[in-house]
Design a protein around this motif. Structure first.
Motif, PDB file in Angstrom:
ATOM      1  N   UNK A  40      29.774 -51.627 -39.105  1.00 23.67           N
ATOM      2  CA  UNK A  40      30.926 -52.414 -39.557  1.00 23.67           C
ATOM      3  C   UNK A  40      32.031 -51.774 -38.902  1.00 23.67           C
ATOM      4  N   UNK A  41      33.090 -52.340 -38.519  1.00 26.08           N
ATOM      5  CA  UNK A  41      33.931 -51.843 -37.638  1.00 26.08           C
ATOM      6  C   UNK A  41      35.326 -52.382 -38.461  1.00 26.08           C
ATOM      7  N   UNK A  42      35.948 -51.390 -39.136  1.00 24.50           N
ATOM      8  CA  UNK A  42      37.036 -51.659 -39.795  1.00 24.50           C
ATOM      9  C   UNK A  42      38.408 -50.975 -39.691  1.00 24.50           C
ATOM     10  N   UNK A  43      39.426 -51.849 -39.660  1.00 26.89           N
ATOM     11  CA  UNK A  43      40.661 -51.293 -39.210  1.00 26.89           C
ATOM     12  C   UNK A  43      41.658 -51.856 -40.473  1.00 26.89           C
ATOM     13  N   UNK A  44      42.503 -50.752 -40.986  1.00 29.07           N
ATOM     14  CA  UNK A  44      43.291 -50.981 -42.338  1.00 29.07           C
ATOM     15  C   UNK A  44      44.474 -50.303 -42.057  1.00 29.07           C
ATOM     16  N   UNK A  45      45.546 -51.211 -42.457  1.00 34.10           N
ATOM     17  CA  UNK A  45      46.841 -50.532 -43.076  1.00 34.10           C
ATOM     18  C   UNK A  45      46.830 -49.924 -44.204  1.00 34.10           C
ATOM     19  N   UNK A  46      47.369 -48.894 -44.252  1.00 33.88           N
ATOM     20  CA  UNK A  46      47.511 -48.027 -45.827  1.00 33.88           C
ATOM     21  C   UNK A  46      48.988 -48.014 -46.417  1.00 33.88           C
ATOM     22  N   UNK A  47      48.863 -48.131 -47.739  1.00 33.68           N
ATOM     23  CA  UNK A  47      50.206 -48.295 -48.408  1.00 33.68           C
ATOM     24  C   UNK A  47      49.974 -47.312 -49.785  1.00 33.68           C
ATOM     25  N   UNK A  48      50.981 -46.635 -50.036  1.00 30.36           N
ATOM     26  CA  UNK A  48      51.191 -46.003 -51.340  1.00 30.36           C
ATOM     27  C   UNK A  48      52.165 -46.936 -52.252  1.00 30.36           C
ATOM     28  N   UNK A  49      52.017 -46.878 -53.696  1.00 27.90           N
ATOM     29  CA  UNK A  49      52.622 -47.398 -54.608  1.00 27.90           C
ATOM     30  C   UNK A  49      52.742 -46.667 -56.027  1.00 27.90           C
ATOM     31  N   UNK A  50      53.781 -46.692 -56.593  1.00 30.05           N
ATOM     32  CA  UNK A  50      54.123 -46.215 -58.025  1.00 30.05           C
ATOM     33  C   UNK A  50      54.069 -47.381 -58.894  1.00 30.05           C
ATOM     34  N   UNK A  51      53.997 -48.424 -58.442  1.00 25.22           N
ATOM     35  CA  UNK A  51      54.231 -49.840 -59.214  1.00 25.22           C
ATOM     36  C   UNK A  51      55.385 -50.154 -59.174  1.00 25.22           C
ATOM     37  N   UNK A  52      56.412 -49.594 -58.670  1.00 29.32           N
ATOM     38  CA  UNK A  52      57.570 -49.906 -58.619  1.00 29.32           C
ATOM     39  C   UNK A  52      58.302 -50.135 -57.177  1.00 29.32           C
TER      40      UNK A  52
END
Length: 286
Positions: free
Chosen positions: A144-156
């Protein structure tokens, strides 16, 4: 705020998707749709290379729809059957990690908390071998070749944290020990851009202490994960899974960071998927 909550639910749903999905073979017939619930408890490191683990519990409903053209929740978030061939599939890859309170972590004390992180991006799934066993069912080997964008959130709010590339070698076997028991083993090295490494390992001047020197993180190799999971039917409508993972972090691009403490970390999880209702109509599992 409504969009953030919806996103959080979709991430929990992805966990349910992975747990709900049994190993599918070409001759399987499955319900066109099904609805149920998923719950699990995990013990995982607070971040890659952390010397402290924490317990987390998640619960979520799940919905699976297996249409002739589009499938939702059938082993992935969404995929088009039109690009589902006998030897490859193109769909969406998703990953997530829990946040951590820095005041509870000796290495990060006084630093900003780590927020919930989610990753999303395309995945090319290639079947490179399949096997049949006289007494232990059938199995398949995938790259499986996976490329992902990463994000962080504190839900605000949401912050972009760079990109992750993660090839994965995955072995799945149905009929291991018994007809309804499934075994999954995967090995996945990962590389990330500097933004994500900064989030975990950067120490700015205002975070320097007598025991924590400044550190400028860089992008590159993050580590290799080895995971094993077993799932089985407790009843016709309840499926249980148990999993364990080990992260091998030697050679990580930022192993010299004062926030990097361990070159190998461990995680475990146990959970269940409960199917409430399903359609009478059946469709091929592929």
């Amino acid at each position: 705020m409504l969009k953030i909550n919806a996103l959080f639910i979709s991430v929990l749903f992805s966990f349910g998707v992975c747990a709900q999905a049994d190993i599918k073979m070409e001759d399987d017939l499955r319900p066109v749709w099904e609805v149920g619930a998923f719950a699990a408890v995990f013990n995982t490191p607070e971040y890659p290379g952390s010397n402290q683990n924490k317990n987390n519990f998640i619960a979520s409903p799940y919905v699976v729809y297996r249409g002739k053209v589009v499938r939702v929740g059938d082993g992935s978030i969404v995929r088009a059957v039109a690009v589902d061939k006998s030897w490859y599939e193109l769909d969406i890859s998703m990953a997530a990690s829990f946040g951590a309170n820095s005041d509870d972590n000796t290495l990060r004390a006084g630093m900003p908390d780590l927020d919930f992180i989610f990753e999303v991006g395309p995945q090319l799934k290639m079947r490179i071998a399949d096997f049949k066993f006289a007494q232990h069912g059938r199995s398949e080997l995938f790259l499986n070749l996976q490329a992902r964008a990463a994000f962080s959130t504190d839900f605000s709010g949401i912050d972009h944290r760079g990109y992750v590339f993660q090839p994965q070698l995955a072995y799945v076997q149905r009929g291991w020990l018994s007809e309804k028991t499934a075994l999954s083993i995967n090995l996945s090295p990962s590389w990330a851009t500097e933004d994500l490494h900064d989030y975990f390992y950067q120490v700015d001047s205002n975070d320097v202490t007598t025991e924590r020197q400044a550190f400028d993180a860089k992008g590159g190799y993050m580590g290799t994960n080895l995971g094993v999971s077993i799932s089985f039917n407790a009843t016709d409508d309840v499926r249980v899974f148990v999993g364990a993972g080990m992260s091998l972090l030697s050679g990580s691009a930022n192993s010299e960071s004062p926030l990097f403490a361990e070159t190998s970390t461990y995680s475990i999880g146990v959970g269940m998927v409960w199917r409430f209702i399903q359609s009478d109509e059946l469709i091929s599992g592929r």
